[in-house]
Design a protein around this motif. Sequence first.
Motif, PDB file in Angstrom:
ATOM      1  N   ALA A   1     -32.332  -5.181  23.206  1.00  0.00           N
ATOM      2  CA  ALA A   1     -33.519  -6.292  23.297  1.00  0.00           C
ATOM      3  C   ALA A   1     -33.403  -7.051  22.188  1.00  0.00           C
ATOM      4  CB  ALA A   1     -34.888  -5.587  23.607  1.00  0.00           C
ATOM      5  N   PRO A   2     -34.001  -8.219  22.302  1.00  0.00           N
ATOM      6  CA  PRO A   2     -34.178  -8.938  20.876  1.00  0.00           C
ATOM      7  C   PRO A   2     -35.036  -8.435  20.053  1.00  0.00           C
ATOM      8  CG  PRO A   2     -35.157 -10.126  22.849  1.00  0.00           C
ATOM      9  CD  PRO A   2     -34.514  -9.078  23.384  1.00  0.00           C
ATOM     10  N   VAL A   3     -35.038  -8.814  18.758  1.00  0.00           N
ATOM     11  CA  VAL A   3     -35.890  -8.026  17.968  1.00  0.00           C
ATOM     12  C   VAL A   3     -36.258  -9.350  16.682  1.00  0.00           C
ATOM     13  CG1 VAL A   3     -34.025  -7.161  16.468  1.00  0.00           C
ATOM     14  CG2 VAL A   3     -36.134  -6.281  16.197  1.00  0.00           C
ATOM     15  N   TYR A   4     -37.649  -9.031  16.439  1.00  0.00           N
ATOM     16  CA  TYR A   4     -38.098 -10.052  15.448  1.00  0.00           C
ATOM     17  C   TYR A   4     -38.310  -9.413  14.226  1.00  0.00           C
ATOM     18  CZ  TYR A   4     -41.335 -12.706  12.747  1.00  0.00           C
ATOM     19  OH  TYR A   4     -42.124 -13.492  11.563  1.00  0.00           O
ATOM     20  N   LEU A   5     -37.890  -9.575  12.902  1.00  0.00           N
ATOM     21  CA  LEU A   5     -37.933  -8.821  11.812  1.00  0.00           C
ATOM     22  C   LEU A   5     -38.810  -9.698  10.852  1.00  0.00           C
ATOM     23  CD1 LEU A   5     -34.374  -7.824  11.444  1.00  0.00           C
ATOM     24  CD2 LEU A   5     -36.095  -6.287  11.968  1.00  0.00           C
ATOM     25  N   ALA A   6     -39.788  -9.020  10.139  1.00  0.00           N
ATOM     26  CA  ALA A   6     -40.464  -9.650   8.981  1.00  0.00           C
ATOM     27  C   ALA A   6     -40.844  -8.886   7.861  1.00  0.00           C
ATOM     28  CB  ALA A   6     -41.799 -10.067   9.796  1.00  0.00           C
TER      29      ALA A   6
ATOM     30  N   ILE B   1     -32.906 -11.329  16.090  1.00  0.00           N
ATOM     31  CA  ILE B   1     -31.829 -11.378  16.395  1.00  0.00           C
ATOM     32  C   ILE B   1     -31.519 -10.638  17.821  1.00  0.00           C
ATOM     33  CG2 ILE B   1     -29.876  -9.399  15.709  1.00  0.00           C
ATOM     34  CD1 ILE B   1     -31.412  -9.080  13.212  1.00  0.00           C
ATOM     35  N   PRO B   2     -30.611 -11.618  18.407  1.00  0.00           N
ATOM     36  CA  PRO B   2     -30.712 -11.291  19.924  1.00  0.00           C
ATOM     37  C   PRO B   2     -30.260  -9.822  20.212  1.00  0.00           C
ATOM     38  CG  PRO B   2     -29.972 -13.583  19.454  1.00  0.00           C
ATOM     39  CD  PRO B   2     -30.044 -12.802  18.102  1.00  0.00           C
ATOM     40  N   ALA B   3     -30.486  -9.302  21.543  1.00  0.00           N
ATOM     41  CA  ALA B   3     -29.651  -8.172  21.874  1.00  0.00           C
ATOM     42  C   ALA B   3     -28.193  -8.169  21.794  1.00  0.00           C
ATOM     43  CB  ALA B   3     -30.185  -8.114  23.302  1.00  0.00           C
TER      44      ALA B   3
END
Length: 292
Positions: free
Chosen positions: A72-77, A100-102
């Motif tokens: 699955a797509p992921v948002y990192l912070a 980052i897309p899946a």
Amino acid sequence: MTLELFEPGEVPSVMQPAPAVAIGSLAEPKRWRLYVSATPDAEPLRPLWRLHQGRTLFAGTLDRNASHQHGAPVYLAGLCGSFRLRIRENPWQSCRAALIPAGVPHELDLAGEPVSVLYIEPTVGNAHALAPLVGNAIEVGGALVGATGETGLMRELYEDRASLNWVDAAITDLVDFSQTRARRTLDARVSRAISVLESAEPDTLVSVTNAAQAAGLSVSRLQHLFSEEMGVSFRRYRAWVRMLRAIDEIAAGSSFTEAAHAAGFADQSHFAHDFRKTFGAPASRSLTNVRV
């Protein structure tokens, strides 16, 4: 998957951007400054895991995660500053946020600093739904790497020891806000196939044939369309769904062994192996002593 970036300089007003950091290749790791909590306390903050209606959040410290890819797509912070990220075989980048897309391989180097990690399932949205959370971004290897991003809410969720009481509403609002700016929706036939996966009993292995029937497609057509829409194969996404079920069990208080069996893994070793393959680090690093 090719991302359609938002307009240059277009950053949602709800975001609390961090000071800009230069995005560029790093030949050597940067010198990290120590994380200082906004709410100092003698007891260290425990990892936060929360799975709710297709939204999965992790907030906690990490070290270095070897190359891995998600279903699955992921948002990192980064919660206190920039972190190091490598997309595919590209040079290491220093950034504050990333999408980052899946299916996109990547490595992380947090050096023990806290980070928030937000995944959304196709029933909620795709990678485009998270793109507006990344500010001052460039595209690297199919991912968005940003000098700024939504960090204020994520840090508050991590530092508030009572955030389990309000995290669901906060993440739902954040994703809903971001999704209103998204420019692409998931194919309805793929959505129907995913519904079959997510509604099945944990110990039931949904075949691609059953999913194709639900989607009204041939097996070959579903496999092609699924990979095109999701960025990962049907089989890989099926494994991702099982992994999330195990994580949800652990976040609810189950042992690793109990969670592995409940999610359909053969045993704890099977779960541990797949976790490291999926996240690039051992399960004990982020799933031990979680908040419940």
